[in-house]
Motif scaffolding. Sequence first.
Motif, short mmCIF file in Angstrom:
data_model
loop_
_atom_site.label_atom_id
_atom_site.label_comp_id
_atom_site.label_asym_id
_atom_site.label_seq_id
_atom_site.Cartn_x
_atom_site.Cartn_y
_atom_site.Cartn_z
N THR A 176 32.91 1.33 -18.72
CA THR A 176 31.60 1.84 -19.10
C THR A 176 30.61 0.69 -19.10
O THR A 176 30.91 -0.39 -19.59
CB THR A 176 31.67 2.55 -20.47
OG1 THR A 176 30.41 3.15 -20.76
CG2 THR A 176 32.06 1.60 -21.59
N TYR A 205 35.99 -2.45 -20.16
CA TYR A 205 37.21 -1.70 -19.86
C TYR A 205 38.13 -1.70 -21.07
O TYR A 205 38.31 -2.75 -21.72
CB TYR A 205 37.96 -2.34 -18.70
CG TYR A 205 37.20 -2.40 -17.40
CD1 TYR A 205 36.37 -3.48 -17.11
CD2 TYR A 205 37.31 -1.37 -16.46
CE1 TYR A 205 35.67 -3.54 -15.91
CE2 TYR A 205 36.61 -1.43 -15.27
CZ TYR A 205 35.80 -2.50 -15.00
OH TYR A 205 35.11 -2.56 -13.82
N GLY A 224 41.50 2.08 -17.41
CA GLY A 224 40.79 3.16 -16.74
C GLY A 224 39.41 2.72 -16.31
O GLY A 224 39.09 1.54 -16.38
N PRO A 225 38.61 3.66 -15.89
CA PRO A 225 37.23 3.34 -15.49
C PRO A 225 36.48 2.73 -16.65
O PRO A 225 36.66 3.15 -17.79
CB PRO A 225 36.64 4.70 -15.10
CG PRO A 225 37.81 5.56 -14.81
CD PRO A 225 38.90 5.10 -15.74
N GLN A 244 40.01 6.53 -20.86
CA GLN A 244 38.64 6.84 -20.49
C GLN A 244 37.68 6.20 -21.49
O GLN A 244 37.60 6.64 -22.63
CB GLN A 244 38.41 8.34 -20.44
CG GLN A 244 37.01 8.73 -20.01
CD GLN A 244 36.70 8.29 -18.59
OE1 GLN A 244 37.42 8.61 -17.65
NE2 GLN A 244 35.63 7.52 -18.44
#
Length: 121
Positions: free
Chosen positions: A115, A92, A112-113, A4
């Motif tokens: 930002t 990422y 993951g996702p 994350q």
Amino acid sequence: VQLQASGGGLVQAGGSLRLSCAASGRSFSSYAWFRQAPEKEREFVAAISWSGGTTYYADSVKGRFTISRDNAKNTLYLQMNMLKPEDTAVYYCEASTSVFVPTAATMYGYWGPGTLVTVSS
């Protein structure tokens, strides 16, 4: 396994941001940051070994960005200074079981996702 990323935002050119990436589920030998700008392919930014003793940077960020990790917290960081509008992208964090600190996206099997980082001129 979860990765994350956080810490993105809007900043003026010349400013700084610190990205974090919390990993859960297991630890990895190598971590890296990649980024993807609108209508562009994902590109390598920086990578780091387990000990932190080996790091690699893309030429475009060398001298401005610093990658680090805290294994006790299972967290990866990216300190970004002297930001430029061309740094605008979704960032990422990615993880690899390879001990050779790869810079190719194909060597990273976990991510993951991202930002979003937006740098205004």
